[in-house]
Design a protein around this motif. Structure first.
Motif, PDB file in Angstrom:
ATOM      1  N   PRO A   1       0.840  -1.204   0.000  1.00  0.00           N
ATOM      2  CA  PRO A   1       0.000   0.000   0.000  1.00  0.00           C
ATOM      3  C   PRO A   1       0.874   1.252   0.000  1.00  0.00           C
ATOM      4  CG  PRO A   1       0.051  -0.993   2.181  1.00  0.00           C
ATOM      5  CD  PRO A   1       0.765  -1.944   1.272  1.00  0.00           C
ATOM      6  N   LYS A   2       0.407   2.308  -0.643  1.00  0.00           N
ATOM      7  CA  LYS A   2       1.192   3.540  -0.707  1.00  0.00           C
ATOM      8  C   LYS A   2       1.220   4.261   0.636  1.00  0.00           C
ATOM      9  CE  LYS A   2       0.713   4.466  -5.664  1.00  0.00           C
ATOM     10  NZ  LYS A   2       0.282   5.430  -6.707  1.00  0.00           N
ATOM     11  N   THR A   3       0.137   4.165   1.373  1.00  0.00           N
ATOM     12  CA  THR A   3       0.078   4.775   2.702  1.00  0.00           C
ATOM     13  C   THR A   3      -0.533   3.776   3.669  1.00  0.00           C
ATOM     14  OG1 THR A   3      -2.135   5.708   2.394  1.00  0.00           O
ATOM     15  CG2 THR A   3      -0.268   7.047   1.644  1.00  0.00           C
ATOM     16  N   VAL A   4      -0.447   4.076   4.950  1.00  0.00           N
ATOM     17  CA  VAL A   4      -1.025   3.192   5.962  1.00  0.00           C
ATOM     18  C   VAL A   4      -2.530   3.060   5.770  1.00  0.00           C
ATOM     19  CG1 VAL A   4      -1.412   2.884   8.436  1.00  0.00           C
ATOM     20  CG2 VAL A   4       0.800   3.739   7.619  1.00  0.00           C
ATOM     21  N   SER A   5      -3.180   4.157   5.394  1.00  0.00           N
ATOM     22  CA  SER A   5      -4.636   4.121   5.206  1.00  0.00           C
ATOM     23  C   SER A   5      -5.047   3.282   4.000  1.00  0.00           C
ATOM     24  CB  SER A   5      -5.178   5.549   5.047  1.00  0.00           C
ATOM     25  OG  SER A   5      -4.605   6.177   3.907  1.00  0.00           O
ATOM     26  N   ASP A   6      -4.095   2.959   3.088  1.00  0.00           N
ATOM     27  CA  ASP A   6      -4.410   2.151   1.914  1.00  0.00           C
ATOM     28  C   ASP A   6      -4.291   0.659   2.187  1.00  0.00           C
ATOM     29  OD1 ASP A   6      -4.830   4.364   0.246  1.00  0.00           O
ATOM     30  OD2 ASP A   6      -2.671   4.565  -0.128  1.00  0.00           O
ATOM     31  N   ALA A   7      -3.846   0.285   3.386  1.00  0.00           N
ATOM     32  CA  ALA A   7      -3.635  -1.129   3.698  1.00  0.00           C
ATOM     33  C   ALA A   7      -4.940  -1.914   3.659  1.00  0.00           C
ATOM     34  CB  ALA A   7      -2.956  -1.268   5.063  1.00  0.00           C
ATOM     35  N   ARG A   8      -5.994  -1.359   4.275  1.00  0.00           N
ATOM     36  CA  ARG A   8      -7.276  -2.064   4.300  1.00  0.00           C
ATOM     37  C   ARG A   8      -7.885  -2.165   2.909  1.00  0.00           C
ATOM     38  NH1 ARG A   8      -9.985  -6.211   5.905  1.00  0.00           N
ATOM     39  NH2 ARG A   8     -12.241  -5.856   6.008  1.00  0.00           N
ATOM     40  N   PRO A   9      -7.947  -1.090   2.108  1.00  0.00           N
ATOM     41  CA  PRO A   9      -8.450  -1.238   0.738  1.00  0.00           C
ATOM     42  C   PRO A   9      -7.637  -2.240  -0.084  1.00  0.00           C
ATOM     43  CG  PRO A   9      -8.401   1.071   1.344  1.00  0.00           C
ATOM     44  CD  PRO A   9      -7.719   0.330   2.450  1.00  0.00           C
ATOM     45  N   LEU A  10      -6.314  -2.304   0.144  1.00  0.00           N
ATOM     46  CA  LEU A  10      -5.499  -3.283  -0.576  1.00  0.00           C
ATOM     47  C   LEU A  10      -5.906  -4.699  -0.196  1.00  0.00           C
ATOM     48  CD1 LEU A  10      -3.143  -4.144  -2.361  1.00  0.00           C
ATOM     49  CD2 LEU A  10      -1.622  -3.818  -0.400  1.00  0.00           C
ATOM     50  N   GLU A  11      -6.110  -4.916   1.086  1.00  0.00           N
ATOM     51  CA  GLU A  11      -6.530  -6.231   1.552  1.00  0.00           C
ATOM     52  C   GLU A  11      -7.871  -6.625   0.931  1.00  0.00           C
ATOM     53  OE1 GLU A  11      -7.857  -8.348   5.767  1.00  0.00           O
ATOM     54  OE2 GLU A  11      -6.514  -6.608   5.798  1.00  0.00           O
ATOM     55  N   GLN A  12      -8.814  -5.679   0.890  1.00  0.00           N
ATOM     56  CA  GLN A  12     -10.121  -5.954   0.303  1.00  0.00           C
ATOM     57  C   GLN A  12     -10.018  -6.172  -1.210  1.00  0.00           C
ATOM     58  OE1 GLN A  12     -12.208  -2.450   1.629  1.00  0.00           O
ATOM     59  NE2 GLN A  12     -12.921  -3.447   3.513  1.00  0.00           N
ATOM     60  N   GLY A  13      -9.156  -5.380  -1.862  1.00  0.00           N
ATOM     61  CA  GLY A  13      -8.989  -5.548  -3.306  1.00  0.00           C
ATOM     62  C   GLY A  13      -8.390  -6.894  -3.657  1.00  0.00           C
ATOM     63  N   LEU A  14      -7.393  -7.330  -2.889  1.00  0.00           N
ATOM     64  CA  LEU A  14      -6.796  -8.648  -3.136  1.00  0.00           C
ATOM     65  C   LEU A  14      -7.801  -9.763  -2.876  1.00  0.00           C
ATOM     66  CD1 LEU A  14      -3.241  -8.149  -1.589  1.00  0.00           C
ATOM     67  CD2 LEU A  14      -3.822  -8.360  -4.019  1.00  0.00           C
ATOM     68  N   GLU A  15      -8.625  -9.589  -1.865  1.00  0.00           N
ATOM     69  CA  GLU A  15      -9.660 -10.580  -1.588  1.00  0.00           C
ATOM     70  C   GLU A  15     -10.623 -10.694  -2.762  1.00  0.00           C
ATOM     71  OE1 GLU A  15     -13.217 -11.444   1.682  1.00  0.00           O
ATOM     72  OE2 GLU A  15     -11.679  -9.929   2.096  1.00  0.00           O
TER      73      GLU A  15
ATOM     74  N   VAL B   1      -7.361   0.803  -5.965  1.00  0.00           N
ATOM     75  CA  VAL B   1      -6.494   0.594  -4.805  1.00  0.00           C
ATOM     76  C   VAL B   1      -5.172   1.326  -5.026  1.00  0.00           C
ATOM     77  CG1 VAL B   1      -5.225  -1.115  -3.448  1.00  0.00           C
ATOM     78  CG2 VAL B   1      -7.532  -1.638  -4.284  1.00  0.00           C
ATOM     79  N   ASN B   2      -4.781   2.143  -4.073  1.00  0.00           N
ATOM     80  CA  ASN B   2      -3.500   2.850  -4.153  1.00  0.00           C
ATOM     81  C   ASN B   2      -2.401   1.919  -3.655  1.00  0.00           C
ATOM     82  OD1 ASN B   2      -4.500   5.356  -5.120  1.00  0.00           O
ATOM     83  ND2 ASN B   2      -5.202   5.862  -3.051  1.00  0.00           N
ATOM     84  N   ALA B   3      -1.646   1.366  -4.594  1.00  0.00           N
ATOM     85  CA  ALA B   3      -0.626   0.394  -4.209  1.00  0.00           C
ATOM     86  C   ALA B   3       0.550   0.467  -5.160  1.00  0.00           C
ATOM     87  CB  ALA B   3      -1.218  -1.018  -4.201  1.00  0.00           C
ATOM     88  N   TYR B   4       1.721   0.077  -4.644  1.00  0.00           N
ATOM     89  CA  TYR B   4       2.920  -0.089  -5.469  1.00  0.00           C
ATOM     90  C   TYR B   4       2.997  -1.562  -5.879  1.00  0.00           C
ATOM     91  CZ  TYR B   4       4.499   4.437  -3.648  1.00  0.00           C
ATOM     92  OH  TYR B   4       4.599   5.766  -3.309  1.00  0.00           O
ATOM     93  N   VAL B   5       3.207  -1.800  -7.153  1.00  0.00           N
ATOM     94  CA  VAL B   5       3.352  -3.167  -7.645  1.00  0.00           C
ATOM     95  C   VAL B   5       4.802  -3.361  -8.067  1.00  0.00           C
ATOM     96  CG1 VAL B   5       2.599  -4.871  -9.331  1.00  0.00           C
ATOM     97  CG2 VAL B   5       0.967  -3.194  -8.432  1.00  0.00           C
ATOM     98  N   GLY B   6       5.462  -4.320  -7.444  1.00  0.00           N
ATOM     99  CA  GLY B   6       6.874  -4.558  -7.725  1.00  0.00           C
ATOM    100  C   GLY B   6       7.093  -5.317  -9.019  1.00  0.00           C
ATOM    101  N   ALA B   7       8.349  -5.515  -9.352  1.00  0.00           N
ATOM    102  CA  ALA B   7       8.702  -6.262 -10.557  1.00  0.00           C
ATOM    103  C   ALA B   7       8.287  -7.725 -10.405  1.00  0.00           C
ATOM    104  CB  ALA B   7      10.202  -6.169 -10.808  1.00  0.00           C
ATOM    105  N   ILE B   8       7.972  -8.344 -11.542  1.00  0.00           N
ATOM    106  CA  ILE B   8       7.567  -9.741 -11.539  1.00  0.00           C
ATOM    107  C   ILE B   8       8.762 -10.622 -11.197  1.00  0.00           C
ATOM    108  CG2 ILE B   8       6.773 -11.626 -13.020  1.00  0.00           C
ATOM    109  CD1 ILE B   8       5.035  -9.613 -14.478  1.00  0.00           C
ATOM    110  N   GLN B   9       8.551 -11.555 -10.280  1.00  0.00           N
ATOM    111  CA  GLN B   9       9.604 -12.464  -9.835  1.00  0.00           C
ATOM    112  C   GLN B   9       9.138 -13.905 -10.016  1.00  0.00           C
ATOM    113  OE1 GLN B   9      11.562 -11.171  -6.074  1.00  0.00           O
ATOM    114  NE2 GLN B   9      10.066  -9.493  -6.093  1.00  0.00           N
ATOM    115  N   ILE B  10      10.018 -14.817  -9.678  1.00  0.00           N
ATOM    116  CA  ILE B  10       9.760 -16.236  -9.909  1.00  0.00           C
ATOM    117  C   ILE B  10       9.672 -16.957  -8.571  1.00  0.00           C
ATOM    118  CG2 ILE B  10      10.737 -18.343 -10.920  1.00  0.00           C
ATOM    119  CD1 ILE B  10      12.070 -16.462 -12.994  1.00  0.00           C
TER     120      ILE B  10
END
Length: 819
Positions: A441-455, A498-507
């Motif tokens: 999440p980009k900020t602490v307040s974005d943690a819950r929306p990220l969790e809901q979005g992933l769900e 969802v305000n989030a940082y998406v990292g590089a694709i890994q294996i």
């Protein structure tokens, strides 16, 4: 809308369109919708105005990403159609669509023929026993070959092809040279030619009598068709003998009847042709769908099986007091914010506001709203009859693969579902993800929306996985490929906001032991103590465990041993056991010698080991096994060298004990075993611990002149192992649908008028070759761009996960330093 199409199950067709990417699935579907009267204009993929590809990402990329369902009528039949993706990254969309289909249309590119992903989706449909027809598309393109495609259907797909229609060509003079132009089809059954009027929308065509070479070829095809049907259909044999072996005297009605019977038995595959983009041949394809593919009543009854891993199965009888449906897809409607559950009803009639019992997670819900989907649009309906596909709105806990029960008539739900307690419809297999990307999440307040979005993402697509790195606390999203993760991340950020940082694709690497480390390690004894109640004395669990590597050659043997062990336990359990029972009424199964823990890990009970059931009279035998399995699985979650999930490890459990023996629960065994696994693995010398990487099975299609460069690149730069080099158009002798050997060169196929024409009408042999190799997944990241650069844009490839392999120490250091 004809009443018969809406009420008679015999007039329902639940079909899917499956194929390799860019074969023309969506284009063909758009023409079906137009000619059936559902749409008023023809949608085109290139113009981004298709009905079926409605997601912005689909229209921007020109590919199908998610399977879309739509309903239309044709010749008084109701057709429920699902357009599936062709890209290998979205194979789960195909798997779950095929799970609820009764028939399928396989679309082939007339130039490319049977491609790699075509073989994959064909195999998936074959595993479900789904009857199929084949539509050879793009016959208007330069280099298209219908006869060649038919031979590949026999040789590569192991199918007995029956030609229903063939390409019709007209010769034209272009720049002083004679050119064959595809203009229609030759109807082999009706012995007519159907020619579409150029420049029209495809509704206008003329039916003409055959003459000349076209008549001769049609007769040859008709003779071959009748002979093929006579070999496998008794009714056709009788008709054939009644007419003194006159192939042309067999009526179209008799041929169509035999075609339907043999198609439903999966003995033949009807083959048609056309050019969807040029609006040619789609109406005969629609006729073939209703004529040859099955209705729900023609398919075997749905099979129920226990939720537990047992061999018992039962047929779900139609017209029972308990209705049954399978949830095969769940999506989040961005406009309304509601969850839509796609279901296939296998028994009963599901009505609005009906109570639903989820037999998979034991929850009760209500079908607040029922709909019929038209891609991204919906129409409210009052009921979903048996055999139909529809959508439920208003549920909260339903997920892909759940079995939903509902009462029919005046029976209460509790009474109706009682006989089916603990049962489920055949579940939907979920493939293993091999790529992952970090998401924060980009900020602490974005943690819950990220969790809901992933769900929401996981509920929509179970082939996505979310894990939390215990050391770093980082959230990781795993998927089937680069494009799969890219689309999922795009949906998370742009669609779900969802305000989030998406990292590089890994294996997804794993950890194991050196293959030569096959000797049993020194057993580790772990004592774990836990107080069961605030004032009670602690319960102590003691576990003695050893670990050893599972070599690559032993994996297949382990799978066979595990299956044999399960069969032995089931056989012994069915006979009952008179010993080790607490009461005469309870039958106690013997301990299984091998338990599968996933990831090629196993829990082994050595020879002479006896499960101490009678020692703990207050604990159910299944509780003991469950505690051992859960503890071992948790202990394998993280290795001690690389901190990765452990793969291909064998755990040998020498003994375990609880003190006091009258302990009220086996729950303390799980943490004791978890710690024992960690301690045993930690005692293994560090140099014996290795990194394991995913190995992909890669099929690359290249021109003849590019073979050397591609093979050299695979072997030298990508640590790949080439194991086969094949001619893409090669015909082979294989075993057909009914087990009869088929020779692709021996069947009748019409001549290919344009299959070998180049840009300047110069004839040349098509020289595409298939390179098959095993390549580490790490080397395939971004490979498509590189392949195109070394083949001048002509090369294509598909890949699928094959297995995990141990990495050399030198390569492991290189990989680990780059992570």
């Amino acid at each position: 809308m004809a009443a018969a199409a809406a009420t008679n199950i015999q007039t329902v067709r639940n079909i899917g369109v499956i194929a390799h990417i860019d074969a023309g699935k969506t284009t063909t579907t758009e023409r079906m919708l137009y000619y059936s009267g559902y749409t008023k204009h023809i949608g085109n993929v290139d113009e981004g105005d298709t009905v079926m590809d409605y997601l912005p990402a689909e229209r921007n990329r020109g590919i199908t990403i998610t399977s879309a369902a739509i309903t239309f009528d044709w010749n008084n039949h109701r057709v429920n159609l699902i357009d599936t993706p062709g890209h290998a990254d979205f194979t789960f969309e195909v798997i779950r669509a095929i799970r609820v289909l009764d028939g399928a249309v396989t679309v082939l590119d007339g130039v490319e023929g049977v491609e790699a992903q075509t073989e994959t989706v064909w195999r998936q449909a074959a595993e479900m026993g789904i009857p199929r027809i084949v539509f050879v598309n793009k016959m208007d393109r330069e280099g298209a070959g219908f006869g060649r495609a038919v031979r590949e259907i026999v040789g590569k797909l192991q199918a007995r092809a029956c030609i229903i229609n063939m390409p019709l060509y007209k010769t034209k003079i272009v720049d002083g040279m004679t050119t064959a132009v595809f203009c229609g089809i030759i109807d082999v059954i009706g012995m007519k030619s159907i020619e579409w009027i150029p420049g029209t929308d495809g509704r206008e065509f003329v039916v003409l009598e055959l003459e000349g070479e076209n008549l001769d070829e049609a007769r040859k095809a008709r003779v071959a068709l009748v002979e093929t049907l006579a070999e496998i259909d008794d009714t056709m044999v009788e008709k054939f003998l009644e007419l003194d072996d006159d192939h042309l005297a067999i009526t179209p009605a008799d041929i169509n009847g035999a075609l339907r019977r043999c198609t439903l038995r999966n003995q033949i595959v009807p083959v048609l042709c056309g050019a969807s983009f040029r609006n040619i041949g789609v109406q005969p394809l629609l006729d073939a769908i209703v004529n040859y593919l099955p209705s729900p009543a023609d398919r075997p009854q749905a099979m129920l099986q226990p939720l537990a891993a047992e061999n018992k199965k039962a047929l779900l009888a139609r017209n029972t007091k308990c209705g049954c449906a399978l949830a095969f897809k769940v999506i989040h409607d961005n406009r309304t914010g509601k969850i839509l559950v796609f279901v296939r009803v296998y028994a009963g009639v599901l009505t609005t506001f009906a109570k639903l019992w989820n037999n998979s997670n034991k929850t009760e819900e209500r079908a607040l709203k029922l709909s019929r989907m038209y891609a991204d649009e919906s129409v409210d309906i009052e009921e979903i009859p048996e055999g139909h596909i529809g959508v439920i709105s208003g549920t909260k806990e339903v997920r892909t693969g759940d079995t939903l029960l509902f009462a029919t008539g005046t029976t209460s739900l509790a009474a109706a579902r009682a006989p089916l307690a603990g049962m489920q419809l055949l579940p939907i297999a979920v493939p293993q993800p091999v790529f992952f990307a970090s998401i924060e999440p980009k900020t602490v307040s974005d943690a819950r929306p990220l969790e809901q979005g992933l769900e929401t993402l996981l509920r929509e697509d179970p082939s996505l996985h979310v894990t939390i790195d215990k050391e770093t606390g980082q959230t990781q999203l795993s998927g089937m490929g680069e494009l799969h993760l890219e689309i999922a991340s795009d949906r998370l950020v742009n669609d779900l906001k969802v305000n989030a940082y998406v990292g590089a694709i890994q294996i997804a690497y794993k950890e194991s032991l050196e293959a030569r480390y096959d000797g049993i390690a020194t057993p580790v004894t772990k004592v774990y103590s836990k107080a069961t109640m605030a004032k009670s004395s602690p319960v102590t669990a003691t576990v003695t465990l050893a670990v050893r590597a599972v070599t690559k050659d032993a994996l297949a043997e382990l799978e066979a041993e595990t299956a044999a062990a399960a069969d032995a336990v089931a056989s012994t359990s069915s006979k009952g056991s008179k010993s080790n029972t607490r009461t005469p009424a309870i039958e106690i199964p013997p301990p299984p010698p091998i338990l599968d823990l996933g990831e090629s890990n196993t829990l082994v009970f050595p020879d002479g080991f006896t499960m101490p059931y009678t020692t703990y009279p207050h604990i159910q035998p299944q509780e003991l096994l469950s505690a051992l399995i859960s503890g071992a699985t948790a202990g394998l979650f993280r290795g001690t060298r690389y901190g990765l999930q452990i793969h291909a490890l064998q755990l040998v459990l020498s003994s375990f004990a609880l003190d006091p023996p009258d302990a009220p629960s086996a729950s303390v065994l799980a943490p004791a075993l978890r710690f024992a696994v960690a301690d045993a693995f930690a005692q293994v010398p560090q140099q014996a611990k290795v990194l394991m990487e995913p190995i992909m099975q890669v099929t690359i299609t290249v021109a003849e002149e590019d073979i050397g460069g591609v093979m050299s690149d695979l072997s030298s730069a990508r640590a790949g192992r080439v194991y086969a080099l094949e001619d893409e158009a090669a015909a082979t002798t294989t075993s057909g649908n009914d087990g009869v050997g088929l020779d692709a060169n021996a069947i009748y196929t019409p001549p290919d008028a344009t299959a070998h024409l180049g840009k300047h009408n110069v004839r040349h042999a098509r020289s595409k070759r298939l390179i098959k190799a095993m390549v580490p997944l790490r080397e395939m990241v971004g490979y498509l761009k590189h392949l195109r650069s070394i083949t001048q844009g002509r090369g294509t490839f598909t890949m699928s996960f094959e297995r995990y392999e141990r990495v050399s120490r030198e390569r492991a250091e290189e990989i680990w330093s780059s992570l």
